[in-house]
Design an enzyme around this catalytic site. Structure first.
Site, short mmCIF file in Angstrom:
data_model
loop_
_atom_site.label_atom_id
_atom_site.label_comp_id
_atom_site.label_asym_id
_atom_site.label_seq_id
_atom_site.Cartn_x
_atom_site.Cartn_y
_atom_site.Cartn_z
CD1 TRP A 19 -2.05 -2.17 2.01
CD2 TRP A 19 -2.92 -1.41 0.09
NE1 TRP A 19 -3.03 -3.04 1.61
CE2 TRP A 19 -3.58 -2.60 0.44
CE3 TRP A 19 -3.29 -0.75 -1.08
CZ2 TRP A 19 -4.60 -3.15 -0.34
CZ3 TRP A 19 -4.30 -1.29 -1.86
CH2 TRP A 19 -4.94 -2.48 -1.49
CG ASP B 84 -3.19 3.92 4.25
OD1 ASP B 84 -4.24 3.71 4.89
OD2 ASP B 84 -2.86 3.26 3.24
CE LYS C 253 -8.40 -3.43 3.88
NZ LYS C 253 -7.54 -2.40 3.37
#
Ligand SMILES: *Cc1c(COP(=O)(O)O)cnc(C)c1O
Length: 357
Positions: free
Chosen positions: A100, A167, A191
């Site tokens: 990511w 993030d 998530k």
């Protein structure tokens, strides 16, 4: 309903009562005789949901007044380009701790110079690099606090000489965060705080307005702040479920209480991985994620991988296959995953040990 132990990495398990309230609202929202997905997003009833959601975010994370909370579309992946588009003038710094982070770096390069201060790529991202210098002339420093695929996590709110951007897709609301140490925090909801379709952005207002490029309205944080996340039609149903999820978290005692529960769950599972001679953890111990627990068969037992997968499946375990870049197994034990589910997986590992040692 079938008994399952859901360890999916995302979209993930959500509180049962959030789902139940969602079903009711889909049928008849606030006795309006209409579904929540049929009402106007400009109605008073909807405005109340937005306000409640925003207030829950601010309350649960103790977000200071000089920050705004936005609910946008496009996923965390859109933030990979929205962040540099809005904040990168000349140079940005990134910490490369996984796939990511790599994707975020790739997008940022379209907007200016990007310095990767450190990377753990050479060891399959099994740890968080500790020695690095953040250039003092960077417009911001970007980190990924929890690396969902590799099961590593930055456990502290680090100091940065330049605005810190994080993030937090996969560990937001799992623990207290000192928001004032960050200039911007973002993540996809799916998530830990809701279904896919809504992205949260917590932003300190003074970091905006410093780039000269033209920013299209839909990608402009300032426009979304002014529109109170309703510049266009917001993802109403994901926001509604997120609100219910946060209400559930608040009832439980908030992020302070959930941190304790999450640590107990993680200790239980890592404890078994370390004890059981058949299995081995993949992440450096000090960087182990409290949310995503990655493990493989121990040396000498590699051939049992498919067998354990089948065994676990037959006992109701779902979503424990590791990401293809790590292999083995990954159990995601997000907020809504009860301790009993983790215990069920541990029991499964112990039974498997008895029959195969
Ligand atoms: C899942 C994930 C993303 C991507 O989220 P999308 O909402 O699917 O774009 C980004 N960062 C991290 C850390 C993730 O776990």
């Amino acid at each position: 309903m079938k008994t399952t132990y859901n360890f999916n990495a995302g979209p993930c398990i959500l509180p049962k009562e959030a789902i139940k309230t969602g079903i009711d609202a889909l049928q008849d929202f606030n006795n309006s005789g209409m579904s929540i997905v049929e009402i106007s997003h400009r109605s008073k009833d909807w405005e109340a949901v937005m306000n409640e959601c925003r207030a829950l975010w601010k309350e649960l994370l103790h977000i200071p007044d000089n920050y705004e909370v936005l609910f946008l579309g496009g996923g965390a992946s859109l933030q990979f380009c929205m962040v540099p588009m809005n904040l990168l003038n000349r140079k940005a710094a990134y910490l490369e701790t996984g796939v990511w982070a790599k994707k975020a770096i790739k997008e940022a390069k379209a907007f200016g110079e990007v310095v990767t201060v450190a990377s753990s790529a050479e060891s399959t991202f099994n740890h968080i690099p500790k020695d690095f210098n953040i250039p003092a002339d960077a417009d911001y420093f970007h980190i990924t606090t929890n690396n969902t695929i590799y099961g590593t996590e930055i456990h502290t709110d680090m100091d940065s000489p330049v605005p810190l951007v994080a993030d937090m897709s996969s560990d937001i609301m799992s623990r207290p965060v000192n928001v004032s140490k960050y200039a911007l925090i973002y993540g996809g909801a799916q998530k830990n705080v809701g279904p896919a379709g809504v992205t949260f952005v917590i932003i300190r207002k003074d970091i905006l307005g410093k780039v000269s490029r033209h920013i299209p309205s839909m990608l402009n944080y300032q426009i979304h702040i002014e529109g109170e996340s309703m510049f266009n039609t917001p993802p109403v149903f994901p926001i509604f479920i997120m609100t219910q999820t946060l209400k559930w978290l608040k009832k439980l005692g908030g992020v302070e209480a959930i941190r304790k529960i999450n640590r107990e769950k993680a200790d239980l599972l890592y404890g078994e991985i370390d004890r059981n001679p058949l299995f081995k953890g993949t992440a450096a111990k000090e960087d182990r994620s409290v949310m995503n627990v990655c493990f493989v068969m121990a040396p000498g037992y590699e051939s049992l991988e498919a067998g354990f997968m089948d065994f676990a499946k037959s006992r109701g375990m779902v979503g424990i296959k590791g990401h293809r870049s790590v292999g083995g197994f990954r159990a995601s034990i997000y907020n809504a995953c009860p301790k009993e589910n983790v215990q069920a997986l541990v029991n499964c590992m112990q039974e498997f040990e008895k029959t195969h040692k």
